[in-house]
Design a protein around this motif. Structure first.
Motif, PDB file in Angstrom:
ATOM      1  N   SER A 142       0.835  -1.301   0.057  1.00  0.00           N
ATOM      2  CA  SER A 142      -0.069   0.104   0.019  1.00  0.00           C
ATOM      3  C   SER A 142       0.998   1.287   0.082  1.00  0.00           C
ATOM      4  O   SER A 142       0.439   2.185  -0.721  1.00  0.00           O
ATOM      5  N   PHE A 143       2.057   1.269   0.732  1.00  0.00           N
ATOM      6  CA  PHE A 143       3.064   2.395   0.743  1.00  0.00           C
ATOM      7  C   PHE A 143       3.378   2.805  -0.600  1.00  0.00           C
ATOM      8  O   PHE A 143       3.663   4.008  -1.223  1.00  0.00           O
ATOM      9  N   SER A 144       3.770   1.779  -1.540  1.00  0.00           N
ATOM     10  CA  SER A 144       4.164   1.818  -2.821  1.00  0.00           C
ATOM     11  C   SER A 144       3.166   2.345  -3.691  1.00  0.00           C
ATOM     12  O   SER A 144       3.383   3.198  -4.619  1.00  0.00           O
ATOM     13  N   PHE A 145       1.875   1.989  -3.501  1.00  0.00           N
ATOM     14  CA  PHE A 145       0.719   2.602  -4.032  1.00  0.00           C
ATOM     15  C   PHE A 145       0.521   4.028  -3.953  1.00  0.00           C
ATOM     16  O   PHE A 145       0.291   4.905  -4.751  1.00  0.00           O
ATOM     17  N   PHE A 146       0.628   4.488  -2.712  1.00  0.00           N
ATOM     18  CA  PHE A 146       0.253   5.714  -2.411  1.00  0.00           C
ATOM     19  C   PHE A 146       1.797   6.726  -2.845  1.00  0.00           C
ATOM     20  O   PHE A 146       1.377   7.679  -3.467  1.00  0.00           O
ATOM     21  N   SER A 147       2.814   6.200  -2.887  1.00  0.00           N
ATOM     22  CA  SER A 147       3.974   6.907  -3.461  1.00  0.00           C
ATOM     23  C   SER A 147       3.623   7.113  -4.825  1.00  0.00           C
ATOM     24  O   SER A 147       3.967   8.363  -5.624  1.00  0.00           O
ATOM     25  N   PHE A 148       3.267   6.130  -5.561  1.00  0.00           N
ATOM     26  CA  PHE A 148       3.006   6.061  -7.063  1.00  0.00           C
ATOM     27  C   PHE A 148       2.028   7.093  -7.427  1.00  0.00           C
ATOM     28  O   PHE A 148       2.054   7.898  -8.336  1.00  0.00           O
ATOM     29  N   PHE A 149       0.758   7.078  -6.487  1.00  0.00           N
ATOM     30  CA  PHE A 149       0.012   8.097  -7.007  1.00  0.00           C
ATOM     31  C   PHE A 149       0.214   9.707  -6.623  1.00  0.00           C
ATOM     32  O   PHE A 149      -0.166  10.471  -7.577  1.00  0.00           O
ATOM     33  N   PHE A 150       0.951   9.700  -5.449  1.00  0.00           N
ATOM     34  CA  PHE A 150       1.596  11.189  -5.498  1.00  0.00           C
ATOM     35  C   PHE A 150       2.433  11.596  -6.566  1.00  0.00           C
ATOM     36  O   PHE A 150       2.347  12.551  -7.104  1.00  0.00           O
ATOM     37  N   ILE A 151       3.524  10.812  -6.745  1.00  0.00           N
ATOM     38  CA  ILE A 151       4.308  10.973  -8.021  1.00  0.00           C
ATOM     39  C   ILE A 151       3.750  11.099  -9.103  1.00  0.00           C
ATOM     40  O   ILE A 151       3.998  12.110 -10.160  1.00  0.00           O
ATOM     41  N   PHE A 152       2.920  10.171  -9.637  1.00  0.00           N
ATOM     42  CA  PHE A 152       2.366  10.113 -11.025  1.00  0.00           C
ATOM     43  C   PHE A 152       1.477  11.185 -11.208  1.00  0.00           C
ATOM     44  O   PHE A 152       1.125  11.460 -12.347  1.00  0.00           O
ATOM     45  N   PHE A 153       0.764  11.704 -10.264  1.00  0.00           N
ATOM     46  CA  PHE A 153       0.013  12.791 -10.286  1.00  0.00           C
ATOM     47  C   PHE A 153       0.675  14.088 -11.082  1.00  0.00           C
ATOM     48  O   PHE A 153       0.232  14.892 -11.626  1.00  0.00           O
TER      49      PHE A 153
END
Length: 329
Positions: free
Chosen positions: A212-223
């Motif tokens: 889940s931490f990797s998912f949240f990091s991806f969402f923040f950066i990919f936005f």
């Protein structure tokens, strides 16, 4: 001679046929005599071997009425089936994670697989830095979207390279826009590795470990990556991007250069649209995995607390604070 002494004209003696011993024996025994065709010998059949009939009183046949299950019972059965299905799914995921962990541990050993990305020749002095295998590390239900994210990264890198060429052509026509050419080189050098490390490897790791931490990091950066792609497709002058505004502004000056810049603007637009589309797809996959913000916080705290560098820093800070306190006293 006695047969001839009998008077045929005398009154015959009344003979009762029911006085025969064989008949009276059957009638006074109280047991029904029936013929048994499966008796052992023919003589028994001829003698009329009897089988005693059942003396138990017969009971009428009663049909049991069918009982319909109540709605509560149906709901309980459905809930129990759902729990069993969820338990099987969790067990399957746990087995899959254990298998991957064992493969990663075996790969880390001396006989494990070596890094294979980027694919460089063996004679090249720089060796690959990452190991990437979709069929081995990514679950089958996530392989398609993970490959699409990889193709998006490659398309974005190609677009950045074409942007350098378009800005060079723009600089040859308009010498005042040399800053665009310089910034285009900077964006190509900066965004190519950063996009790979910051959002592609994050989503690859998220699908591989179900983190889940990797998912949240991806969402923040990919936005942020989506916003950058939209700005690059717009093409604000002096920002180092060959977008629509920059391409339209040079149409009257040089049509061929404007055509090249429009092609790059189309590529930037495609990257922006695909980024938005894949962001929604990843979010839908993320919702189906059962991840949450609380789970991401828990993973982050566990990762920080188990990090050796963090532990050493905390121990050093604690020791320094205790030493300073002791000196003051």
């Amino acid at each position: 001679m006695s047969a001839f002494d009998t008077n045929p004209f005398e009154n015959p003696v009344d003979v009762n046929p029911f006085q025969d011993p064989s008949v009276t024996g059957v009638t006074h025994s109280g047991v029904d005599q029936q013929y048994n065709p499966f008796s052992g010998t023919d003589s028994d059949a001829l003698r009329g071997t009897t089988i005693p009939a059942s003396t138990a009183p017969s009971q009428p046949a009663v049909l049991q009425p069918s009982v319909e299950p109540s709605p509560q019972q149906v709901a309980a059965a459905a809930a129990q089936a759902n729990l069993l299905r969820q338990q099987e799914e969790l067990e399957r995921k746990a087995a899959e994670l254990e298998r991957r962990e064992q493969e990663l541990q075996s790969r880390a050993g001396p006989t494990g697989k070596e890094n294979n990305w980027p694919p460089l020749p063996k004679s090249f002095p720089i060796k690959p830095c990452f190991y990437q295998d979709f069929s081995e590390e990514i679950p089958q239900e996530h392989q398609r979207i993970c490959k699409m994210m990889y193709y998006l990264w490659m398309l974005y890198c190609v677009t950045l390279f074409l942007n350098v060429l378009a800005c060079l052509a723009y600089f040859t026509v308009q010498s005042d826009y040399g800053v665009d050419f310089g910034l285009s080189i900077l964006w190509f050098i900066l965004f190519t590795p950063c996009s790979f490390l910051c959002w592609y490897r994050q989503i690859y790791k998220a699908f591989k470990t179900d983190s889940s931490f990797s998912f949240f990091s991806f969402f923040f950066i990919f936005f942020a990556q989506v916003v950058i792609s939209v700005i690059q497709s717009v093409g604000i002058p002096k920002w180092g991007n060959s977008g629509w505004i920059a391409a339209i502004s040079i149409v009257r000056t040089n049509m061929s250069v404007a055509a090249v810049m429009m092609v790059v603007a189309i590529f930037f637009t495609i990257c922006a649209v695909m980024s938005i589309f894949l962001l929604k797809m990843v979010h839908s996959h993320y919702r189906r995995t059962g991840a949450s913000f609380q789970k991401a916080q828990q993973e982050f705290s566990q990762g920080v607390l188990t990090n050796r560098t963090f532990q050493n820093a905390a121990m050093n800070a604690t020791a320094s604070a205790a030493q300073n306190s002791f000196q003051r006293n």
